[in-house]
Scaffold this active site. Structure first.
Site, PDB file in Angstrom:
ATOM      1  N   GLY A 113       0.803  -1.224   0.000  1.00  0.00           N
ATOM      2  CA  GLY A 113       0.000   0.000   0.000  1.00  0.00           C
ATOM      3  C   GLY A 113       0.834   1.271   0.000  1.00  0.00           C
ATOM      4  O   GLY A 113       0.489   2.249  -0.662  1.00  0.00           O
ATOM      5  N   ASN A 114       1.947   1.242   0.718  1.00  0.00           N
ATOM      6  CA  ASN A 114       2.795   2.433   0.809  1.00  0.00           C
ATOM      7  C   ASN A 114       3.407   2.827  -0.523  1.00  0.00           C
ATOM      8  O   ASN A 114       3.801   3.972  -0.716  1.00  0.00           O
ATOM      9  CB  ASN A 114       3.950   2.187   1.784  1.00  0.00           C
ATOM     10  CG  ASN A 114       3.455   2.160   3.203  1.00  0.00           C
ATOM     11  OD1 ASN A 114       2.563   2.920   3.553  1.00  0.00           O
ATOM     12  ND2 ASN A 114       3.994   1.275   4.003  1.00  0.00           N
ATOM     13  N   LYS A 155     -10.913  -7.754   9.871  1.00  0.00           N
ATOM     14  CA  LYS A 155     -10.117  -6.845   9.034  1.00  0.00           C
ATOM     15  C   LYS A 155     -10.756  -5.449   9.013  1.00  0.00           C
ATOM     16  O   LYS A 155     -11.872  -5.271   8.511  1.00  0.00           O
ATOM     17  CB  LYS A 155     -10.041  -7.421   7.614  1.00  0.00           C
ATOM     18  CG  LYS A 155      -9.440  -6.491   6.588  1.00  0.00           C
ATOM     19  CD  LYS A 155      -7.940  -6.435   6.690  1.00  0.00           C
ATOM     20  CE  LYS A 155      -7.393  -5.382   5.726  1.00  0.00           C
ATOM     21  NZ  LYS A 155      -5.986  -5.080   5.992  1.00  0.00           N
ATOM     22  N   LYS A 190      -3.897  -9.120   0.376  1.00  0.00           N
ATOM     23  CA  LYS A 190      -3.331  -9.001  -0.969  1.00  0.00           C
ATOM     24  C   LYS A 190      -2.102  -9.897  -1.178  1.00  0.00           C
ATOM     25  O   LYS A 190      -1.832 -10.335  -2.305  1.00  0.00           O
ATOM     26  CB  LYS A 190      -2.982  -7.541  -1.301  1.00  0.00           C
ATOM     27  CG  LYS A 190      -1.733  -7.000  -0.621  1.00  0.00           C
ATOM     28  CD  LYS A 190      -0.683  -6.592  -1.619  1.00  0.00           C
ATOM     29  CE  LYS A 190       0.635  -6.197  -1.032  1.00  0.00           C
ATOM     30  NZ  LYS A 190       0.930  -6.108   0.350  1.00  0.00           N
ATOM     31  N   LYS A 198       2.624 -11.980   4.734  1.00  0.00           N
ATOM     32  CA  LYS A 198       3.664 -12.003   3.699  1.00  0.00           C
ATOM     33  C   LYS A 198       4.501 -13.272   3.820  1.00  0.00           C
ATOM     34  O   LYS A 198       4.805 -13.948   2.831  1.00  0.00           O
ATOM     35  CB  LYS A 198       4.581 -10.782   3.827  1.00  0.00           C
ATOM     36  CG  LYS A 198       3.884  -9.466   3.578  1.00  0.00           C
ATOM     37  CD  LYS A 198       4.870  -8.311   3.611  1.00  0.00           C
ATOM     38  CE  LYS A 198       4.166  -6.997   3.869  1.00  0.00           C
ATOM     39  NZ  LYS A 198       3.001  -6.730   3.023  1.00  0.00           N
TER      40      LYS A 198
HETATM   41  P1  ADP Z   1       2.276  -3.431   2.973  1.00  0.00           P
HETATM   42  O1  ADP Z   1       1.454  -2.225   2.824  1.00  0.00           O
HETATM   43  O2  ADP Z   1       3.498  -3.426   2.121  1.00  0.00           O
HETATM   44  O3  ADP Z   1       1.503  -4.725   2.890  1.00  0.00           O
HETATM   45  P2  ADP Z   1       2.435  -3.833   5.880  1.00  0.00           P
HETATM   46  O4  ADP Z   1       2.421  -2.622   6.757  1.00  0.00           O
HETATM   47  O5  ADP Z   1       1.223  -4.658   5.799  1.00  0.00           O
HETATM   48  O6  ADP Z   1       2.921  -3.323   4.435  1.00  0.00           O
HETATM   49  O7  ADP Z   1       3.654  -4.789   6.305  1.00  0.00           O
HETATM   50  C1  ADP Z   1       4.984  -4.282   6.403  1.00  0.00           C
HETATM   51  C2  ADP Z   1       5.294  -3.950   7.857  1.00  0.00           C
HETATM   52  O8  ADP Z   1       5.467  -5.144   8.620  1.00  0.00           O
HETATM   53  C3  ADP Z   1       6.588  -3.214   8.097  1.00  0.00           C
HETATM   54  O9  ADP Z   1       6.454  -1.828   7.925  1.00  0.00           O
HETATM   55  C4  ADP Z   1       6.941  -3.583   9.544  1.00  0.00           C
HETATM   56  O10 ADP Z   1       6.626  -2.528  10.415  1.00  0.00           O
HETATM   57  C5  ADP Z   1       6.027  -4.761   9.867  1.00  0.00           C
HETATM   58  N1  ADP Z   1       6.664  -5.923  10.491  1.00  0.00           N
HETATM   59  C6  ADP Z   1       6.101  -6.662  11.476  1.00  0.00           C
HETATM   60  N2  ADP Z   1       6.872  -7.664  11.867  1.00  0.00           N
HETATM   61  C7  ADP Z   1       8.003  -7.602  11.094  1.00  0.00           C
HETATM   62  C8  ADP Z   1       9.189  -8.402  11.017  1.00  0.00           C
HETATM   63  N3  ADP Z   1       9.373  -9.459  11.794  1.00  0.00           N
HETATM   64  N4  ADP Z   1      10.130  -8.055  10.104  1.00  0.00           N
HETATM   65  C9  ADP Z   1       9.948  -6.974   9.293  1.00  0.00           C
HETATM   66  N5  ADP Z   1       8.844  -6.172   9.339  1.00  0.00           N
HETATM   67  C10 ADP Z   1       7.869  -6.482  10.223  1.00  0.00           C
HETATM   68 MG    MG Z   2      -0.214  -5.220   4.300  1.00  0.00          MG
END
Ligand code: ADP
Ligand code: MG
Length: 317
Positions: free
Chosen positions: A15-16, A133, A217, A279
């Site tokens: 999303g970012n 969600k 996603k 992820k």
């Molecule tokens: P996107 O919009 O890309 O899906 P998310 O915010 O859903 O991004 O997921 C990415 C975030 O996951 C990172 O910004 C980080 O803060 C968080 N995160 C949580 N646990 C971990 C981890 N173990 N290693 C790396 N990032 C992590």
């Molecule tokens: Mg996400």
């Protein structure tokens, strides 16, 4: 890894990549944000890779929900599945424009198409009994209580107010998988399954109905990658990859991991639910099912991530 090793790559944009926290989300801001990712993707296309792109839609669908609500006195509101379709079209258009421009700058005339994508979910999925969600903006308690009385599910976020929650079922099948495959074979750069796809349930053979839910996603991206026979699945986000002991003093970023190792970290609770956990799960599933690598990397390190020089790579057994 060079062209011979990897042909088809599915790339999931976070999303970012499209709308950064704190931004208002104007058209110009969003167009600008996707530029960097599109330049890197264009470079891959020029190198001969077959790219399929998927993306998040959280902030965009949130804004569409606000527009629907505020405009409800003037025009009918649309259900969440339709808002999801709108967001796929809107983001797809921005990506198409920006990719086309990046490719033209490199003297490449690749064709690009966005596919409005439905993803089948199981109406028996346990998430339907436990919506979790959050979607849309924060509201006050009064609004939330009125909506709950009307049958919706809402949760209170300690400091920020109330938010509507919807089920987040597992993706089962990409409805448009065949047409996506045909386009890839014809050399088209396809954008698909935006926002995790539009969740639909199968009513009878080949007849679908949209449901009020949101599919993750990254998990939908994994389904897409598996169904089209991708050679690699890459998730781009706002951190350099996967860390254990994330944000603790013994934080350690993972480079190449076996599936066994990452499963152990997952069981130990290193990956936050709703952000890194899906992820990791998506990459594990892809590597398990296909015996091909999956990578989680930073948005600005796509080219390095493909070559194994950046990000966290899940090595199939
Ligand atoms: P996107 O919009 O890309 O899906 P998310 O915010 O859903 O991004 O997921 C990415 C975030 O996951 C990172 O910004 C980080 O803060 C968080 N995160 C949580 N646990 C971990 C981890 N173990 N290693 C790396 N990032 C992590
Ligand atoms: Mg996400």
């Amino acid at each position: 890894m060079g062209k011979k090793d990897v042909e088809k790559i599915v790339i999931a944009l976070g999303g970012n990549a499209i709308l950064q926290p704190g931004q208002r989300g104007t058209y110009e801001e969003q167009l600008k944000n996707v530029e960097r990712a599109c330049e890197q993707i264009a470079e891959l296309v020029v190198k001969g890779f077959n790219i399929v792109l998927t993306h998040g839609n959280g902030p965009q669908v949130g804004n569409i929900l606000i527009q629907n609500e505020q405009g409800a006195k003037l025009v009918p509101s649309m259900p969440l599945d339709v808002c999801g379709a709108q967001s796929q079209g809107m983001i797809g258009y921005m990506l198409q424009r920006t990719l086309k421009k990046a490719l033209a700058n490199m003297g490449c005339k690749a064709e690009i198409a966005t596919i409005i994508t439905q993803v089948v979910v199981d109406r028996q999925d346990p998430s339907f009994g436990n919506p979790s969600k959050p979607v849309g903006p924060f509201y006050n308690e009064e609004t939330a209580k009125a909506k709950m009385a009307a049958g919706e599910s809402w949760i209170e976020d300690a400091n920020r107010g109330w938010r509507k929650v919807v089920p987040s079922p597992e993706p089962q099948k990409i409805v448009e998988a065949e047409v996506i495959k045909k386009l890839i074979e014809a050399g088209v750069l396809v954008i698909a399954s935006g926002g995790g796809g539009i969740p639909v349930v199968e009513e009878s053979d080949g007849v679908y109905r949209g449901v009020e839910a949101v599919i993750d996603k990254d998990l939908a991206g994994q389904r897409l990658a598996t169904e089209i026979g991708a050679d690699m699945f890459i998730i781009l986000t706002d951190v350099p990859g996967v860390a254990i002991n994330y944000r603790k003093e013994n934080e350690s970023w993972l480079r190449a991991v076996s599936l066994e190792e990452i499963r152990r970290y997952e069981a130990e609770g290193h990956f936050k639910k709703g952000s890194m956990n899906p992820k990791v799960k998506a990459c594990l599933r892809f590597a398990e099912l296909t015996n091909k690598p999956a990578v989680i990397a930073s948005l600005d390190k796509l080219l390095e991530a493909i070559e194994g020089k950046s990000g966290t790579r899940f090595l199939p057994s």
